[in-house]
Write an enzyme that holds these catalytic residues in place. Structure first.
Site, PDB file in Angstrom:
ATOM      1  N   LEU A  82      42.247  41.520  34.021  1.00  0.00           N
ATOM      2  CA  LEU A  82      41.413  40.336  34.262  1.00  0.00           C
ATOM      3  C   LEU A  82      41.370  39.393  33.052  1.00  0.00           C
ATOM      4  CD1 LEU A  82      38.409  41.897  36.220  1.00  0.00           C
ATOM      5  CD2 LEU A  82      40.276  40.518  37.135  1.00  0.00           C
ATOM      6  N   HIS A  83      41.984  39.787  31.945  1.00  0.00           N
ATOM      7  CA  HIS A  83      42.105  38.901  30.790  1.00  0.00           C
ATOM      8  C   HIS A  83      40.763  38.343  30.326  1.00  0.00           C
ATOM      9  CE1 HIS A  83      45.754  38.721  33.363  1.00  0.00           C
ATOM     10  NE2 HIS A  83      46.287  39.134  32.241  1.00  0.00           N
ATOM     11  N   CYS A  84      39.719  39.168  30.416  1.00  0.00           N
ATOM     12  CA  CYS A  84      38.365  38.765  29.988  1.00  0.00           C
ATOM     13  C   CYS A  84      37.855  37.549  30.746  1.00  0.00           C
ATOM     14  CB  CYS A  84      38.287  38.472  28.478  1.00  0.00           C
ATOM     15  SG  CYS A  84      38.729  39.859  27.447  1.00  0.00           S
ATOM     16  N   SER A  85      38.432  37.277  31.895  1.00  0.00           N
ATOM     17  CA  SER A  85      38.053  36.070  32.625  1.00  0.00           C
ATOM     18  C   SER A  85      37.813  36.369  34.102  1.00  0.00           C
ATOM     19  CB  SER A  85      39.139  35.000  32.496  1.00  0.00           C
ATOM     20  OG  SER A  85      39.309  34.648  31.152  1.00  0.00           O
ATOM     21  N   ASN A  97      35.265  34.941  29.047  1.00  0.00           N
ATOM     22  CA  ASN A  97      33.967  35.544  28.720  1.00  0.00           C
ATOM     23  C   ASN A  97      33.421  35.121  27.359  1.00  0.00           C
ATOM     24  OD1 ASN A  97      33.235  36.831  31.043  1.00  0.00           O
ATOM     25  ND2 ASN A  97      34.094  38.831  30.486  1.00  0.00           N
TER      26      ASN A  97
END
Lengths: 92, 397
Positions: free
Chosen positions: B344-347, B104
């Site tokens: 989601l690991h910012c992704s 992101n």
């Protein structure tokens, strides 16, 4: 030490780098508060021995260090940095 | 209670821990012998601070293969560098081409530009498991015409999968398209030569693979790149002017620098130069291999990422069938002091590419300090969690 010249810079980052480059080239140099007559650009300048001028210029250029100008400048450590004065209008 | 002796830290992809002792020593030394404001005054402590920051810049320039330290801009994190580069190079009215594996920190600035009607966005699909991307498709997207910018991550932060970033950058360069590279997971983890890469900008955090403290980042800007700064203000230079200096690094570094952080980052970079980034890469690859081998044929455990450990970078994502990833991550911490990151690991885009959205995965990521025994404990803990789940399911079933 009698310093006969100073290099002025746009950014103090470049003055720091110049000091290291000259040190590695074994050319005596020291950081001094930038004399107002020389440049108001950044807080510090690098003083060197005027007889080293060609070598100083070459060292800075070979390491791609951006400087504003090289000035003939009389600065005597014995008398304190405040005694420095521009001798002539000449710049290298 | 947390204990450095028993903790098994496997979240280096979020931030590296522990830091090499030299990093902490450099920060202490900074406050003992320097501590003045960088580039602001001519007195001894100011100069001592400026010297240390300048030396850190030089160390990073050498580590990254930059031609001069002026190409190294200090930022507060990779995100700031990415925003500076993306917003600065955004082709007004043109197109931005990127991949489906972006974090992101890339995707949000891009979506912002798209929503503002300033650029259109084209996303080329990359395989979340392998990092593979169709280079012809990538080239075709870049070549489609009009003013264009390419943006891509070097490695997926979800699976560690490496993208063929050199080939992608060379394709962009061949079309005269500037490229921004997100090296958040790769910097310090595998050798990176920014000049050979040929990208216009490469952004990276200082606090992950480069082993510096949080609050640090580096943006490499190629010498020919001239973009507006994100913020403007005092730089200690050209004080008589009320306009921003036009030279790097001052142009991009307004306000007091995070000097202690940068000095720590410089020590981290020096440590990496001494150890050798290629040795770090070899080490991470070895650890990944051990972990993947340990989980081979494990019932109820799904392992994501490339089969070849050398095609990834110290990260492995997994899921235990039937248990939400956040629960698995909590079990690992509660029962074995193993620290991972779930979700989601910012992704979100990368997880969609992987087929793991919206639940996500449990991500394990090693560092220079991770040892084999820790990998074995993590493997055993995961197998244990999966076995318990299978047993419970059997009882219920």
């Amino acid at each position: 030490m009698k310093w006969g010249g100073v290099v002025s810079f746009f950014a103090s980052e470049h003055a720091m780098r110049a000091e290291r480059v000259l040190e590695r080239a074994e050319l005596p140099a020291r950081l001094v508060p930038g004399p107002r007559e020389v440049s108001p650009n950044c807080g510090v300048a690098v003083a060197f021995r005027w007889e080293d001028e060609p070598k100083v210029e070459e060292a800075l250029q070979s390491k791609k260090i951006r400087y504003e100008a090289i000035h003939r400048f009389d600065l005597d450590d014995e008398e304190g940095a405040g005694s420095g004065r521009v001798l002539t209008g000449e710049t290298a | 209670m947390s204990s450095a002796e028993t903790d098994i830290y496997m979240d280096n992809a979020a931030t590296s821990w522990p830091k090499p002792p030299a990093v902490l020593e450099a920060i202490q030394e900074f406050f003992a012998n320097a501590g003045g404001n960088v580039g602001r005054s001519g007195h001894s402590r100011s100069i001592e601070s400026s010297r240390r920051v300048s030396l850190a810049r030089e160390t990073l320039a050498d580590l990254l293969g930059a031609e001069t330290p002026d190409e190294v801009i200090f930022t507060k994190n990779a995100t700031e560098g990415l925003n500076l580069a993306i917003l600065g190079l955004a082709p007004e009215g043109g197109r931005i081409v990127t991949t489906s594996l972006e974090h992101n920190s890339v995707m949000r600035p891009l979506r912002h530009l798209e929503e503002a009607g300033r650029c259109t966005l084209e996303i080329v699909r990359a395989d979340g498991n392998t990092g593979e991307i169709d280079l012809e498709e990538w080239s075709a997207a870049i070549r489609r015409g009009g003013w264009c910018l390419a943006v891509a991550t070097h490695a997926s932060n979800v699976t560690g999968a490496l993208l063929p970033i050199e080939a992608m950058a060379h394709r962009a360069a061949a079309e005269g398209v500037p490229m921004v590279v997100d090296a958040s997971q790769s910097a310090g983890h595998l050798p990176l030569d920014v000049v050979a890469l040929g990208a216009s900008a490469v952004a990276m955090p200082g606090h992950k693979g480069l082993l510096g403290p949080s609050g640090t980042g580096v943006l490499y800007l190629a010498p020919h790149v001239d973009v507006p700064p994100l913020i403007r203000g005092g730089t200690g230079s050209q004080s008589e002017l009320e306009t921003q200096p036009d030279f790097a690094p001052d142009k991009y570094e307004s306000g007091t620098l995070n000097a202690m952080g940068i000095v720590g980052l410089g020590a981290g970079a020096r440590y990496l130069s001494e150890v050798g980034v290629d040795a770090v890469y070899a080490r991470l690859t070895e650890l990944t291999r051990r972990f993947r081998d340990g989980l081979a044929q494990a019932e109820g455990i799904v392992v994501y990422g490339p089969d070849d450990p050398a095609a990834s970078i110290g990260i492995v994502s997994v899921n235990v069938e039937g248990i939400p990833c956040a629960t698995v991550s909590r079990f690992l911490d509660d029962e074995s002091r193993i620290m991972t990151r779930a979700g989601l690991h910012c992704s979100p885009a990368a997880h969609r590419s992987l087929g793991t959205a919206p639940e996500g995965t449990v991500r394990f990521s090693w560092g220079f300090d991770t040892i084999e025994e820790e990998i074995d404990v993590a493997v055993a803990a995961l197998r244990n969690i999966a076995a318990r789940r299978a047993e419970a399911a059997g009882v219920v079933g």
